[in-house]
Write an enzyme that holds these catalytic residues in place. Structure first.
Site: not given
Ligand code: CP
Length: 304
Positions: A106, A133, A136, A224, A263, A291
């Site tokens: 990430r 992403h 997700q 979001d 998300c 997830r």
């Molecule tokens: N939706 C998501 O990626 O959550 P986090 O940022 O908590 O990993």
């Protein structure tokens, strides 16, 4: 040696493969690969996870997912490893490839993801960049289909800014065959090339700056947070996005059986009202749970 099976972005993995990954995740979720009460598809395998940005769902779901598949994880944060102190991405990729069977990252910088993948000899998974992403989206598609059946041909409305999630929705619309409406402010639009790619590949993408028009007759409405990790112009973003809030009236413009997704993390009464987030059409907790299941499909596909 065959090339590693990277999971970098939905538009870089074929539609048939994405469907296979989702089916694999669903089968694991349904207990198909259980033997003696256990699933050991990734027995002895290891995953390195690099986090240069905060996370709750991604970190926990990947870690628990690996453990439930019989594998284990090593977690590195940017500043706690040499990557945050001058060691190159290429050298990090080459070293980690000698220790682990896959790498999840990430990071804000999509170029870092691509560089990692180009130097790693093991699969690399995109756990979010500023551009996309994809993990997700796999969970979102799984969740919609569990609740309402095939997403192909459905009207999905993204109601918010043109961020990394919106880009992955565009990729997913092409790969999974749903119609996507992007209801977003002109000043926070997606880069046109993202939309052009999908349209060029036959996707049905509509862009509107009218949130009511965008949400009308939708089968799925997604939004979001208004200020994502790394965004600096919070006040301007709030002002631009306030007209795109998903409230009960706006959700009422969608199909009667429409579902709502986010998300997470959510900010109640900003991007969506508490009434919508916690209401009967919201499937956000299933979405968060998925997830875990969708990523088990990704992990098993990458390393299996
Ligand atoms: N939706 C998501 O990626 O959550 P986090 O940022 O908590 O990993």
């Amino acid at each position: 040696m065959s090339a590693p099976k990277h999971f970098l972005d939905l538009h870089k993995v074929g539609a048939g493969t994405l469907r296979e990954i989702l089916d694999l995740g669903s089968a694991i979720k349904a207990g198909k690969y259980m033997a003696d009460g256990d699933t050991q598809l990734l027995s002895g395998k290891s995953l390195a996870m690099i986090f240069e940005k905060p996370s709750t769902r991604t970190r926990v779901s990947f870690e628990i997912g690996m453990k439930q598949l019989g594998g284990h994880v090593v977690v590195m944060d940017g500043q706690g490893s040499q990557l945050g102190h001058g060691e190159t991405v290429a050298d990090t990729a080459r070293v980690l490839s000698r220790y682990v069977d896959a790498i999840m990252i990430r990071t804000d910088d999509p170029a870092k993801l691509d560089e990692l993948a180009s130097y790693a000899s093991v699969p690399v998974i995109n756990g979010l960049t500023d551009d996309s992403h994809p993990c997700q989206l796999m969970a979102d598609v799984m969740t919609y289909e569990e609740h309402r059946g095939p997403i192909k041909g459905r009207k999905v409305t993204w109601c918010g800014d043109g961020n990394n999630m919106a880009a992955s929705y565009v990729h997913a619309a092409q790969r999974f065959g749903f119609d996507l409406t992007l209801a977003m402010p002109e000043e926070l639009s997606l880069p046109q090339e993202v939309i052009d790619w999908a349209v060029g590949e036959g996707a049905n993408i509509t862009v509107t700056h009218n949130a009511d028009e965008g949400c009308a007759r939708a089968d799925l409405i997604v939004t979001d947070t208004w200020v994502s990790m790394g965004d600096k112009d919070a006040e301007a973003r709030h002002n631009a996005l306030r007209p795109y809030q998903v409230d009960a009236r706006r959700l009422g413009l969608a199909q009667d059986d429409a579902v709502f997704m986010h998300c997470l993390p959510a900010h109640r009464d900003e991007e969506a009202t508490a009434e919508v987030l916690d209401g009967p059409q919201s499937v956000i907790w299933d979405e968060a749970e998925n997830r875990l299941h969708a990523q088990k499909g990704i992990l098993a596909w990458c390393m299996g």
